[in-house]
Write a protein that holds these residues in place. Structure first.
Motif, mmCIF file in Angstrom:
data_model
loop_
_atom_site.group_PDB
_atom_site.id
_atom_site.type_symbol
_atom_site.label_atom_id
_atom_site.label_comp_id
_atom_site.label_asym_id
_atom_site.label_seq_id
_atom_site.Cartn_x
_atom_site.Cartn_y
_atom_site.Cartn_z
ATOM 1 N N GLU A 1 0.822 -1.219 0.000
ATOM 2 C CA GLU A 1 0.000 0.000 0.000
ATOM 3 C C GLU A 1 0.854 1.265 0.000
ATOM 4 O O GLU A 1 0.435 2.305 -0.465
ATOM 5 C CB GLU A 1 -0.916 0.043 1.226
ATOM 6 N N GLU A 2 2.066 1.157 0.570
ATOM 7 C CA GLU A 2 2.904 2.347 0.689
ATOM 8 C C GLU A 2 4.082 2.316 -0.270
ATOM 9 O O GLU A 2 4.939 3.189 -0.251
ATOM 10 C CB GLU A 2 3.424 2.475 2.135
ATOM 11 N N HIS B 1 -1.912 -1.917 -7.572
ATOM 12 C CA HIS B 1 -2.933 -2.952 -7.403
ATOM 13 C C HIS B 1 -3.760 -3.074 -8.674
ATOM 14 O O HIS B 1 -4.370 -2.117 -9.118
ATOM 15 C CB HIS B 1 -3.834 -2.633 -6.213
ATOM 16 N N LYS B 2 -3.704 -4.272 -9.260
ATOM 17 C CA LYS B 2 -4.532 -4.530 -10.442
ATOM 18 C C LYS B 2 -5.459 -5.688 -10.116
ATOM 19 O O LYS B 2 -5.404 -6.243 -9.013
ATOM 20 C CB LYS B 2 -3.630 -4.881 -11.634
ATOM 21 N N GLN B 3 -6.248 -6.081 -11.111
ATOM 22 C CA GLN B 3 -7.210 -7.153 -10.887
ATOM 23 C C GLN B 3 -6.608 -8.391 -10.211
ATOM 24 O O GLN B 3 -7.190 -8.955 -9.301
ATOM 25 C CB GLN B 3 -7.831 -7.569 -12.215
ATOM 26 N N ASN C 1 5.431 -1.943 -10.545
ATOM 27 C CA ASN C 1 5.148 -0.670 -11.206
ATOM 28 C C ASN C 1 6.472 0.103 -11.278
ATOM 29 O O ASN C 1 6.674 1.078 -10.565
ATOM 30 C CB ASN C 1 4.112 0.091 -10.364
ATOM 31 N N PRO C 2 7.388 -0.407 -12.122
ATOM 32 C CA PRO C 2 8.755 0.139 -12.089
ATOM 33 C C PRO C 2 8.853 1.543 -12.701
ATOM 34 O O PRO C 2 7.974 1.969 -13.434
ATOM 35 C CB PRO C 2 9.545 -0.857 -12.934
#
Ligand code: ARG
Length: 589
Positions: free
Chosen positions: A302-303, A309-311, A317-318
């Motif tokens: 989360e941080e 966050h995907k399905q 997420n570089p």
């Protein structure tokens, strides 16, 4: 020392006495002036704390503790205290304490503002438009908020470095170069470079969508530029120079200045070795030919700015720092920029005044920089959008982005009209000067009196109103005070003036004078110049009530001098405060 700090220090001694140990003595301005000027919930906090460690039989009653504190506290010459509700302590400052404080402020160039930034260097990154594209009203927010933060931080004693990190090396140069070689109107360029560069950019951009060959030609120009082709570098340099001149004109109009203009291109040479260094240190790694920074797994997803966050759950997420074709990116340049600011300028803090849409970029940047060992106490000072009166993103009738230069011109024109109506006797030159001061001031204040994160509606009539929460209202207040002094036969010697406060309006005005030194540092807690803007409105309103209730020139001594001193201090705080928002005051209006 501010009155708030004076109360805290007296409270802290009392707590030491009552509890036998040092305890936090927090005081805040009262939410409701009927109950006092300041308040503290120390008794409630401490009672709760004690309850955690003591057996239930020995529970401390917060009201009883508050009473003990009041019995112990020495408030002589400063205030009175009272218990309220479940155990609040309310403080009321004595009129003579306000009078003594006003007297001190009159002899203080800093007007009671503490130098909380002493010894700290802060780099403020703001405005930063992209070259060869015009600044639009979105850039106005960064420019105006950033400039005000610079002024406030300097006043608070920080060493401030204002850096305009212009976008001078983007992909737009492929199009500009192609346009320059095929469709440049040199005369238009000389007359006003930014619109001509914008025309080239727009026309070529549209053409690339029709004709893939043109797109290829643009890409080829960009590759040549990046490879150091002499002709392209020469054109690029001219573009930058001309654009900077165009930008400078706008900054002059806004009275905004920078210590440096280190645009993206300043860091080109450092980028190849920087990426190697990130690879060696394991901060970045190769992925499908590109070099990317991934999560180091040390934060919960989360941080973690490198997780999204995907399905199917949390994914990588570089941030790319080198493309497969060898090109570098925005993030790479920003890492090099951080290194420069910390290593060369000794930055203790870096504040980025950039819109909300770049939030992810900055979260990733700050995380990567810290992993790289560069800790700059980074802050992203984000802001929302400017909306038109239809509550949609502000656009021109033809659907284009509204340009900053046009907005500023219109502000001055509208202010000029108002001045001619209100004061037709004002000599033309002075009226023109006042129109600039009032028009630009109105635009700035409309911006700075809003919470920066909310979208705000750009409404001409509201921001230029003489009665309302506006710059013209504040400027008018200062003009009005100054006009009192024009009627004076001799200069007021405030250093020796005796201050006497009786009327509630006098006391309230003095209360606000004393608050300046408390409000100003608090604007930097969460980068909210609107706290200062709202304080100034309150001060002006307090002044007008005072002026209505209390005769100044017509009253007898010592009241007359005392009230004149209150006028003088009001004007000085108003003008200083407006100055910290980047707003000037005209002599007359
Ligand atoms: N040129 C960028 C833009 O207009 C803003 C740059 C902000 N500063 C930074 N260091 N990234 O979107």
């Amino acid at each position: 020392m501010t009155l708030l700090k004076a109360l805290e220090s007296r409270l802290s001694s009392a707590l030491q006495q009552v509890l036998g140990e040092a305890s936090p003595a927090h005081v805040t301005p009262a939410a409701d002036l009927r109950f006092g000027d300041y308040q503290s919930n120390a008794a409630m906090v401490l009672a709760r704390e004690k309850a955690k460690s003591a057996p239930p039989a020995q529970k401390t009653n917060p009201r009883a503790l508050a009473q003990q504190i009041i019995d112990a506290i020495d408030l002589s010459g400063l205030a009175t205290a009272e218990i309220a509700g479940p155990g609040f302590i309310n403080f009321r400052i004595l009129p003579e304490a306000y009078a003594a404080h006003v007297k001190k402020l009159l002899g203080d160039d800093q007007l009671g503002v503490p130098a909380v930034g002493q010894g700290q260097t802060v780099v403020i990154d703001f405005s930063a438009p992209n070259v060869a594209k015009p600044m639009h009203v979105g850039h106005i927010r960064s420019t105006i908020i950033g400039d005000s933060l610079c002024r406030i931080a300097r006043f608070l004693g920080f060493r401030v470095i204002a850096d305009n990190h212009i976008g001078d090396w983007g992909t737009q140069f492929g199009m500009i170069l192609h346009g320059w070689k095929t469709a440049l109107d040199s005369q238009a360029l000389q007359a006003d470079p930014i619109p001509e560069l914008l025309r080239l950019y727009r026309e070529v951009n549209a053409a690339t969508k029709q004709n893939p060959a043109i797109l290829e030609a643009c890409k080829a120009e960009l590759v040549k530029l990046q490879a150091g082709d002499e002709q392209n570098l020469e054109i690029w340099k001219q573009c930058i120079e001309l654009s900077k001149q165009g930008l400078q004109r706008i900054y002059d109009q806004l009275d905004v200045s920078f210590d440096h203009w280190l645009g993206e291109s300043s860091y080109n040479e450092r980028l190849p070795s920087l990426v190697e260094e990130l690879l060696e240190k394991g901060i970045a790694r190769e992925s499908e030919g590109a070099v990317c920074i991934f999560s180091d797994g040390k934060k919960i997803p989360e941080e973690d700015p490198f997780k999204i966050h995907k399905q199917d759950g949390w994914m990588d997420n570089p941030a790319i720092v080198r493309k497969a074709d060898g090109g570098f990116l925005y993030a790479t340049t920003d890492l090099a920029t951080i290194e420069h600011r910390i290593d060369e300028w000794n930055a203790d803090q870096i504040w980025y005044v950039v819109g909300v849409p770049q939030q992810l970029h900055f979260r990733q940047l700050f995380d990567a920089a810290e992993r790289w060992g560069k800790n700059g106490n980074f802050r992203h000072v984000a802001f929302g959008s400017i909306l038109g009166e239809d509550r949609k993103l502000m656009k021109t009738r033809s659907g284009d982005n509204v340009q900053l230069a046009d907005v500023l011109d219109e502000a001055v024109e509208r202010a000029a009209k108002i001045i001619t109506e209100k004061n037709p006797a004002l000599p033309a030159e002075e009226a023109a000067q006042a129109a600039k001061t009032i028009g630009i001031g109105a635009v700035k204040f409309a911006e700075l009196s809003q919470g920066r994160l909310t979208d705000y509606v750009f409404a001409w009539d509201r921001m230029l109103a003489l009665q309302g929460d506006t710059a013209p209202y504040l400027q008018y207040s200062s003009v009005r005070i100054r006009s009192i002094f024009r009627k004076l036969e001799q200069k007021l010697e405030t250093a020796t003036t005796e201050i006497v406060l009786h009327a509630p309006e006098e006391i309230h005005l003095a209360r606000l004078h004393a608050r300046f030194g408390e409000v100003l540092p608090s604007t930097l807690d969460d980068f909210k110049p609107n706290l200062l803007a709202n304080y100034l409105l309150e001060l002006a309103r307090a002044f007008h009530s005072f002026f209505e209730a209390c005769p100044v020139l017509k009253s007898d001594e010592p009241l007359r001098s005392s009230r004149l001193a209150l006028c003088e201090l009001s004007a000085r705080i108003l003008e200083t405060g407006l100055g910290l928002l980047g707003i000037k005051c005209p002599e007359r209006m």
